[in-house]
Design an enzyme around this catalytic site. Structure first.
Site, PDB file in Angstrom:
ATOM      1  N   HIS A  19      11.321  -4.269 -17.217  1.00 43.39           N
ATOM      2  CA  HIS A  19      12.528  -4.524 -18.040  1.00 43.39           C
ATOM      3  C   HIS A  19      12.547  -3.243 -18.966  1.00 43.39           C
ATOM      4  O   HIS A  19      13.754  -2.843 -19.162  1.00 43.39           O
ATOM      5  CB  HIS A  19      11.758  -5.339 -19.463  1.00 43.39           C
ATOM      6  N   LYS A  43      12.095 -22.751 -21.388  1.00 48.78           N
ATOM      7  CA  LYS A  43      11.308 -21.928 -20.127  1.00 48.78           C
ATOM      8  C   LYS A  43       9.524 -22.346 -20.584  1.00 48.78           C
ATOM      9  O   LYS A  43       8.881 -22.044 -19.791  1.00 48.78           O
ATOM     10  CB  LYS A  43      11.554 -20.585 -20.430  1.00 48.78           C
ATOM     11  N   ARG A  92      16.632  -7.760  -9.084  1.00 53.85           N
ATOM     12  CA  ARG A  92      15.606  -7.472  -8.214  1.00 53.85           C
ATOM     13  C   ARG A  92      15.833  -8.205  -7.059  1.00 53.85           C
ATOM     14  O   ARG A  92      16.627  -8.965  -6.740  1.00 53.85           O
ATOM     15  CB  ARG A  92      14.402  -8.144  -8.592  1.00 53.85           C
ATOM     16  N   SER A 130       7.607 -11.208 -15.051  1.00 54.68           N
ATOM     17  CA  SER A 130       6.843 -11.404 -15.939  1.00 54.68           C
ATOM     18  C   SER A 130       5.746 -12.727 -15.445  1.00 54.68           C
ATOM     19  O   SER A 130       4.864 -12.572 -15.897  1.00 54.68           O
ATOM     20  CB  SER A 130       7.405 -12.122 -17.265  1.00 54.68           C
TER      21      SER A 130
HETATM   22  P1  ADP Z   1      12.024 -12.752 -15.900  1.00 54.93           P
HETATM   23  O1  ADP Z   1      13.158 -12.721 -14.931  1.00 54.93           O
HETATM   24  O2  ADP Z   1      10.779 -11.649 -15.368  1.00 54.93           O
HETATM   25  O3  ADP Z   1      11.265 -14.059 -16.555  1.00 54.93           O
HETATM   26  P2  ADP Z   1      13.480 -12.134 -18.153  1.00 54.93           P
HETATM   27  O4  ADP Z   1      14.375 -13.607 -18.120  1.00 54.93           O
HETATM   28  O5  ADP Z   1      13.010 -11.599 -19.347  1.00 54.93           O
HETATM   29  O6  ADP Z   1      12.512 -11.799 -17.092  1.00 54.93           O
HETATM   30  O7  ADP Z   1      14.489 -10.956 -17.486  1.00 54.93           O
HETATM   31  C1  ADP Z   1      15.437 -10.283 -18.250  1.00 54.93           C
HETATM   32  C2  ADP Z   1      16.401  -9.300 -17.489  1.00 54.93           C
HETATM   33  O8  ADP Z   1      15.414  -8.454 -16.965  1.00 54.93           O
HETATM   34  C3  ADP Z   1      17.009  -9.856 -16.152  1.00 54.93           C
HETATM   35  O9  ADP Z   1      18.246  -9.374 -15.904  1.00 54.93           O
HETATM   36  C4  ADP Z   1      16.007  -9.775 -14.892  1.00 54.93           C
HETATM   37  O10 ADP Z   1      16.602  -9.681 -13.947  1.00 54.93           O
HETATM   38  C5  ADP Z   1      15.471  -8.373 -15.549  1.00 54.93           C
HETATM   39  N1  ADP Z   1      14.191  -7.904 -14.834  1.00 54.93           N
HETATM   40  C6  ADP Z   1      13.119  -8.549 -14.870  1.00 54.93           C
HETATM   41  N2  ADP Z   1      12.098  -7.945 -14.368  1.00 54.93           N
HETATM   42  C7  ADP Z   1      12.811  -6.957 -13.655  1.00 54.93           C
HETATM   43  C8  ADP Z   1      12.450  -5.788 -12.853  1.00 54.93           C
HETATM   44  N3  ADP Z   1      10.981  -5.731 -12.583  1.00 54.93           N
HETATM   45  N4  ADP Z   1      13.241  -4.733 -12.724  1.00 54.93           N
HETATM   46  C9  ADP Z   1      14.360  -4.782 -12.980  1.00 54.93           C
HETATM   47  N5  ADP Z   1      14.964  -5.896 -13.793  1.00 54.93           N
HETATM   48  C10 ADP Z   1      13.942  -6.875 -14.224  1.00 54.93           C
END
Ligand code: ADP
Length: 167
Positions: A19, A43, A92, A130
């Site tokens: 992130h 979630k 990703r 996460s």
């Molecule tokens: P997750 O998908 O890990 O539960 P979030 O809902 O908080 O996390 O995701 C928020 C944004 O961050 C989304 O656009 C997701 O694709 C992106 N994201 C999450 N992990 C990564 C990563 N390792 N590299 C790039 N973008 C990421």
């Protein structure tokens, strides 16, 4: 685009190095990046909204042009409220694509003036999520380097105390 505002939304349960990489790269392009932490009770997050916000705040402390805000509304309404016309999402591998593609179509339908912009995850973080971090930590594995230190410490104490579940 230096004077403009972008929003980087997510559940951030908890914030990871992946992130932060997207947030930093967004900041290279936009004057202000508003990190939108979704309350997302559906979630069933491990960490409460307050905890997730405080981890983000600590991770970005002292960095200019970054702000944190929570939201419990349509993402496009959150973006409008912050006078942003750009939503930045990280992508990703292939796992994110279908869902993100769908959300971007709905966002465009609801708010044609707002653009969803995708940034490719860097190879080191391509498989970082996460949920993976929580799973590793729940079995006592080390997540150092994958999350900010404040999150690493919080995961250790959460799983040691067995106090799981937040809103
Ligand atoms: P997750 O998908 O890990 O539960 P979030 O809902 O908080 O996390 O995701 C928020 C944004 O961050 C989304 O656009 C997701 O694709 C992106 N994201 C999450 N992990 C990564 C990563 N390792 N590299 C790039 N973008 C990421």
């Amino acid at each position: 685009m230096k004077g403009s505002v972008a929003v980087c939304p997510g559940t951030f349960d908890p914030i990871t190095a992946g992130h932060l990489d997207i947030i930093d790269r967004s900041r290279q392009l936009f004057g202000t990046v508003v990190i939108g932490v979704a309350s997302n009770p559906a979630k069933a997050p491990l960490f409460s909204l307050d905890e997730r916000v405080s981890f983000v705040s600590e991770a970005i402390a002292g960095r200019a042009g970054l702000e944190v805000a929570t939201f419990d509304e349509l993402l496009v309404d959150f973006a409008r409220k912050h006078e942003s016309r750009v939503i930045v999402k990280g992508l990703r591998a292939t796992s994110d694509f279908e869902r993100e593609f769908q959300m971007a179509q709905f966002a465009r339908r609801l708010a044609p003036e707002i653009e969803t912009l995708f940034m490719m995850a860097i190879p080191e973080y391509m498989f970082l999520s996460s949920s993976a971090v929580k799973e590793i930590a729940s079995y006592g594995g080390t997540v150092g380097g994958l999350v900010p230190e404040v999150v690493e410490a919080a995961l250790i104490s959460k799983y040691e105390s067995g106090l799981e579940g937040g809103t």
